[in-house]
Write a protein that holds these residues in place. Sequence first.
Motif, PDB file in Angstrom:
ATOM      1  N   UNK A 174      22.695  28.492 -50.144  1.00 29.83           N
ATOM      2  CA  UNK A 174      23.575  29.312 -50.789  1.00 29.83           C
ATOM      3  C   UNK A 174      23.631  30.769 -50.303  1.00 29.83           C
ATOM      4  N   UNK A 175      22.608  31.377 -50.382  1.00 28.68           N
ATOM      5  CA  UNK A 175      22.237  32.618 -50.021  1.00 28.68           C
ATOM      6  C   UNK A 175      22.510  33.100 -48.718  1.00 28.68           C
ATOM      7  N   UNK A 176      22.281  31.942 -47.557  1.00 27.43           N
ATOM      8  CA  UNK A 176      22.845  32.274 -46.212  1.00 27.43           C
ATOM      9  C   UNK A 176      24.253  32.468 -46.301  1.00 27.43           C
ATOM     10  N   UNK A 177      25.116  31.627 -47.202  1.00 27.20           N
ATOM     11  CA  UNK A 177      26.580  31.551 -47.119  1.00 27.20           C
ATOM     12  C   UNK A 177      26.907  32.906 -47.714  1.00 27.20           C
ATOM     13  N   UNK A 178      26.450  33.080 -48.719  1.00 22.83           N
ATOM     14  CA  UNK A 178      27.007  34.113 -49.708  1.00 22.83           C
ATOM     15  C   UNK A 178      26.641  35.836 -48.927  1.00 22.83           C
ATOM     16  N   UNK A 179      25.655  35.712 -48.272  1.00 23.19           N
ATOM     17  CA  UNK A 179      25.518  37.009 -47.723  1.00 23.19           C
ATOM     18  C   UNK A 179      25.930  36.763 -46.163  1.00 23.19           C
ATOM     19  N   UNK A 180      26.751  36.068 -45.865  1.00 23.85           N
ATOM     20  CA  UNK A 180      27.456  36.222 -44.355  1.00 23.85           C
ATOM     21  C   UNK A 180      26.945  35.860 -43.166  1.00 23.85           C
ATOM     22  N   UNK A 181      25.484  35.139 -43.344  1.00 22.73           N
ATOM     23  CA  UNK A 181      24.846  34.712 -42.103  1.00 22.73           C
ATOM     24  C   UNK A 181      25.331  33.833 -41.511  1.00 22.73           C
ATOM     25  N   UNK A 182      26.353  32.869 -41.979  1.00 16.06           N
ATOM     26  CA  UNK A 182      27.034  31.725 -41.519  1.00 16.06           C
ATOM     27  C   UNK A 182      28.205  32.184 -40.739  1.00 16.06           C
ATOM     28  N   UNK A 183      28.443  33.336 -40.611  1.00 10.96           N
ATOM     29  CA  UNK A 183      29.849  33.880 -40.004  1.00 10.96           C
ATOM     30  C   UNK A 183      29.564  34.212 -38.668  1.00 10.96           C
ATOM     31  N   UNK A 184      30.592  33.709 -37.648  1.00  6.01           N
ATOM     32  CA  UNK A 184      30.700  33.964 -36.383  1.00  6.01           C
ATOM     33  C   UNK A 184      31.216  35.284 -36.035  1.00  6.01           C
ATOM     34  N   UNK A 185      30.664  36.208 -35.453  1.00  2.69           N
ATOM     35  CA  UNK A 185      31.202  37.634 -35.359  1.00  2.69           C
ATOM     36  C   UNK A 185      32.182  37.855 -34.098  1.00  2.69           C
ATOM     37  N   UNK A 186      32.270  36.770 -33.281  1.00  2.00           N
ATOM     38  CA  UNK A 186      33.003  37.075 -31.934  1.00  2.00           C
ATOM     39  C   UNK A 186      34.263  35.947 -31.940  1.00  2.00           C
ATOM     40  N   UNK A 187      34.291  34.864 -32.811  1.00  2.00           N
ATOM     41  CA  UNK A 187      35.365  33.958 -32.508  1.00  2.00           C
ATOM     42  C   UNK A 187      36.200  34.100 -33.943  1.00  2.00           C
ATOM     43  N   UNK A 188      37.380  33.991 -33.646  1.00  2.00           N
ATOM     44  CA  UNK A 188      38.062  34.046 -34.978  1.00  2.00           C
ATOM     45  C   UNK A 188      38.323  32.480 -35.054  1.00  2.00           C
ATOM     46  N   UNK A 189      38.969  31.874 -36.279  1.00  2.00           N
ATOM     47  CA  UNK A 189      39.372  30.435 -36.723  1.00  2.00           C
ATOM     48  C   UNK A 189      40.248  29.878 -35.596  1.00  2.00           C
ATOM     49  N   UNK A 190      41.280  30.743 -35.032  1.00  5.93           N
ATOM     50  CA  UNK A 190      42.215  29.889 -34.082  1.00  5.93           C
ATOM     51  C   UNK A 190      41.543  29.590 -32.839  1.00  5.93           C
ATOM     52  N   UNK A 191      40.285  29.809 -32.426  1.00  7.85           N
ATOM     53  CA  UNK A 191      39.490  29.707 -31.200  1.00  7.85           C
ATOM     54  C   UNK A 191      39.729  30.786 -30.355  1.00  7.85           C
ATOM     55  N   UNK A 192      40.018  31.955 -30.396  1.00  9.01           N
ATOM     56  CA  UNK A 192      40.180  33.175 -29.659  1.00  9.01           C
ATOM     57  C   UNK A 192      39.062  34.287 -30.169  1.00  9.01           C
ATOM     58  N   UNK A 193      38.525  35.246 -29.130  1.00 12.14           N
ATOM     59  CA  UNK A 193      37.689  36.082 -29.460  1.00 12.14           C
ATOM     60  C   UNK A 193      38.482  37.227 -29.879  1.00 12.14           C
ATOM     61  N   UNK A 194      37.814  37.997 -30.450  1.00 16.21           N
ATOM     62  CA  UNK A 194      38.415  39.392 -31.290  1.00 16.21           C
ATOM     63  C   UNK A 194      39.086  40.031 -30.115  1.00 16.21           C
ATOM     64  N   UNK A 195      38.789  39.997 -28.481  1.00 13.92           N
ATOM     65  CA  UNK A 195      39.313  40.956 -27.782  1.00 13.92           C
ATOM     66  C   UNK A 195      40.673  40.280 -27.419  1.00 13.92           C
ATOM     67  N   UNK A 196      40.789  38.873 -27.629  1.00 17.01           N
ATOM     68  CA  UNK A 196      42.102  38.418 -27.539  1.00 17.01           C
ATOM     69  C   UNK A 196      42.069  37.091 -26.483  1.00 17.01           C
ATOM     70  N   UNK A 197      41.058  37.088 -25.800  1.00 17.27           N
ATOM     71  CA  UNK A 197      40.688  35.943 -24.708  1.00 17.27           C
ATOM     72  C   UNK A 197      40.435  34.664 -25.257  1.00 17.27           C
ATOM     73  N   UNK A 198      40.495  33.498 -24.625  1.00 14.05           N
ATOM     74  CA  UNK A 198      40.355  32.171 -25.303  1.00 14.05           C
ATOM     75  C   UNK A 198      38.826  31.993 -25.117  1.00 14.05           C
ATOM     76  N   UNK A 199      38.217  31.371 -26.309  1.00 11.87           N
ATOM     77  CA  UNK A 199      36.783  31.203 -26.312  1.00 11.87           C
ATOM     78  C   UNK A 199      36.536  29.931 -25.589  1.00 11.87           C
TER      79      UNK A 199
END
Length: 111
Positions: free
Chosen positions: A80-105
């Motif tokens: 619960x606390x891990x999810x609520x504090x954002x520890x489960x979020x990936x910082x470099x991969x978006x939900x559509x499978x691309x990285x923030x820089x636009x390249x394919x993951x």
Amino acid sequence: MGTSQKMVLERAQSALAMLGGLSTKAIVTLVVCIGLGIVGIYYATTINSDIPLSDAGSVALIIGVTFSLILGIGLMALIFFSSRNGFDERSDVQSDGRTKSGEQATPDDRG
């Protein structure tokens, strides 16, 4: 101390602050439920039982149930606390499978 270490330390401190603010009613309710469970186990194994449990068996059952509850509650609190504090979020991969820089993951990035 690096910037990422400071961020992790700040998140850990905020998680501990959230734990300190747990409601007293929730803790009292949990203790009462555990107590009623122990009393129920005692009566179920001593009074109306065709095959009574020995004293050592009763103690082992009570200890096992208590530690199982503590372990389950502790792990659920960590999730619960891990999810609520954002520890489960990936910082470099978006939900559509691309990285923030636009390249394919790669499959390793989606992990």
